[in-house]
Design an enzyme around this catalytic site. Structure first.
Site, PDB file in Angstrom:
ATOM      1  CG  ASP A 141      -1.942  -1.084   1.220  1.00 33.57           C
ATOM      2  OD1 ASP A 141      -1.932  -1.890   0.274  1.00 33.57           O
ATOM      3  OD2 ASP A 141      -2.765  -1.136   2.159  1.00 33.57           O
ATOM      4  CG  HIS A 190       1.742  -8.943   0.255  1.00 32.45           C
ATOM      5  ND1 HIS A 190       0.927  -9.983   0.692  1.00 32.45           N
ATOM      6  CD2 HIS A 190       1.637  -7.979   1.204  1.00 32.45           C
ATOM      7  CE1 HIS A 190       0.374  -9.643   1.853  1.00 32.45           C
ATOM      8  NE2 HIS A 190       0.791  -8.437   2.175  1.00 32.45           N
ATOM      9  CB  SER A 202      10.553   1.959   3.939  1.00 35.46           C
ATOM     10  OG  SER A 202      11.810   2.270   3.376  1.00 35.46           O
TER      11      SER A 202
END
Length: 427
Positions: free
Chosen positions: A194, A271, A377
């Site tokens: 995200d 992911h 990050s």
């Protein structure tokens, strides 16, 4: 400070019996006023230093030869705030056409001053604080303040009750409910996290785009290519463009990139973006500078300076890589298939890195959880794909895990008839 000292004989004398020793008192200054005074002095010195002395190239070289020592945090943050203010004004002037984009980048001495801040120790301290167990009576107020400040969507979290999180670190690394991040099976490359899309597109002459108008060399970001054929790759010329060619195994393909910035309020796990196999890892224990978009537009080669863990492998179209970049307060990077990875070490050597070849390649499918950050990050994707691959995002767009990033023409696995016609940006 001067004072009068009376001896016992003087005190016994009648002439000195009624004398009171005068004391000189300096006016008291509150700590915050002292900070403002020193900050003002520093700003005046910085302006003079930038406009007069730094114009002399010989003096610049002399300064760069000096051995730097750490700055106090307050002084360093004041310097950064002032330089960021100047940078914002320059960016606005560049937008109006009064300056070139290259004029908005920080000078080398400004970057060196930024690096003097003890950001690594600060990040370690922050990690220690976020893992402190909170009393149950304070969790809702403390964690609730963070949720409201950064706009965390707790309705998507697997555990919505804030009292169930023992510390702030658990909230950072929260898991999501099943099904809230569906994977777009019509795209072969989906979003790994995200966040906000900072840059995307093809790699141009061996340079990646950090943010619009700011680039950095691919060979400095990855280091020597020793993963393509299991050993150092020989090139005809030591150039950025030749290095890019070593990452492309099929002449019909291009090298693509995409950068996604994770804000503090975003979901902090990342992911897999595609169906691929991880065969190699390179860890650079670099700086922990901020990767905020405003800093990325100010400091050139920011991702080259910062600590990062680069994972290389292959997918059905050739080379594929995913890199987790560390940042301030993000010293901790965990990857599930690599327990040997240790980030944010106390001591590290400049231009040093460690390699790891996986004995058995780790296979990942789209949407599979890969690792986690301690706080937001950046994820950098660099991969090989057929020419004409379509980009499904726009600059500055917010994306979610599993959302389409790239679609490859004539690969309609899982597509509906409507998706085959419309392959534009997924909003």
């Amino acid at each position: 400070m001067a004072s009068t000292v009376l001896t016992p004989s003087d005190c016994s004398s009648p002439s000195h019996s009624n004398i009171i020793t005068p004391r000189i008192r300096l006016p008291s200054v509150k700590p915050h006023k002292q900070f403002l005074i020193w900050a003002s002095i520093l700003l005046i010195f910085t302006v003079f230093f930038d406009t007069n002395i730094m114009a002399q190239s010989s003096f610049k070289q002399y300064l760069r030869s000096l051995r730097w020592t750490p700055l106090p945090v307050g002084v360093g943050l004041t310097l950064i705030a002032f330089q960021q203010y100047r940078h914002t004004r320059k960016r606005e002037a560049a937008r109006l056409g009064q300056l070139q984009p290259s004029d908005c980048l920080a000078e080398q001495w400004e970057v060196e001053a930024y690096k003097l801040l003890p950001l690594r120790y600060f990040s370690r301290a922050w990690g220690w604080m976020t893992n402190l167990e909170l009393p149950e009576w304070s969790r809702r107020s403390v964690l609730g303040l963070y949720v409201k400040s950064f706009g965390c969507n707790m309705n998507e979290a697997e555990v919505e009750d804030l009292n169930k999180y023992t510390c702030l670190g658990d909230l950072f690394r929260r898991s999501l409910k099943a099904g809230v991040r569906p994977v777009d099976i019509s795209a072969e490359v989906v979003s790994p996290a995200d966040g906000k899309v900072l840059a995307f597109g093809t790699v141009d002459k061996g340079h990646l785009e950090q943010i619009k108008g700011v680039t950095y060399p691919l060979r400095r970001f990855f280091g020597p290519n020793c993963w393509t054929f299991g050993g150092p790759t020989l090139v005809e010329k030591d150039t950025d463009e030749c290095y890019q060619n070593t990452c492309v195994t099929n002449p019909k393909n291009d090298l693509y990139q995409c950068i996604i910035y994770l804000a503090p309020g975003d979901y902090h796990r990342f992911h897999s973006s595609a169906n691929w196999n991880v065969t190699f890892r390179r860890h650079f224990p670099g700086e922990l500078l901020s990767v905020n978009p405003s800093i990325a537009a100010w400091i050139n080669d920011l991702f080259v300076l910062n600590e990062r863990a680069c994972y290389m492998g292959h997918w059905k179209h050739g080379f594929f890589s995913m890199t987790a970049v560390g940042a301030t307060n993000v010293g901790s990077i965990k990857v599930h298939c690599d327990e040997e990875l240790i980030t944010n070490q106390r001591k590290w050597r400049k231009e040093d890195f460690t390699d790891k070849h996986f004995d058995k390649s780790s296979a990942f499918s789209r949407g599979t959880e890969f690792g986690e950050f301690n706080l937001g990050s950046t994820i950098v994707l660099v991969f090989e794909a057929p020419k004409g691959t379509k980009v499904c995002v726009e600059p500055g767009q917010k994306v979610k895990v599993g959302q389409a990033l790239f679609r490859i023409p004539e690969t309609f696995v899982g597509k509906t008839s409507l998706e085959r016609v419309s392959s534009g940006p997924q909003m």
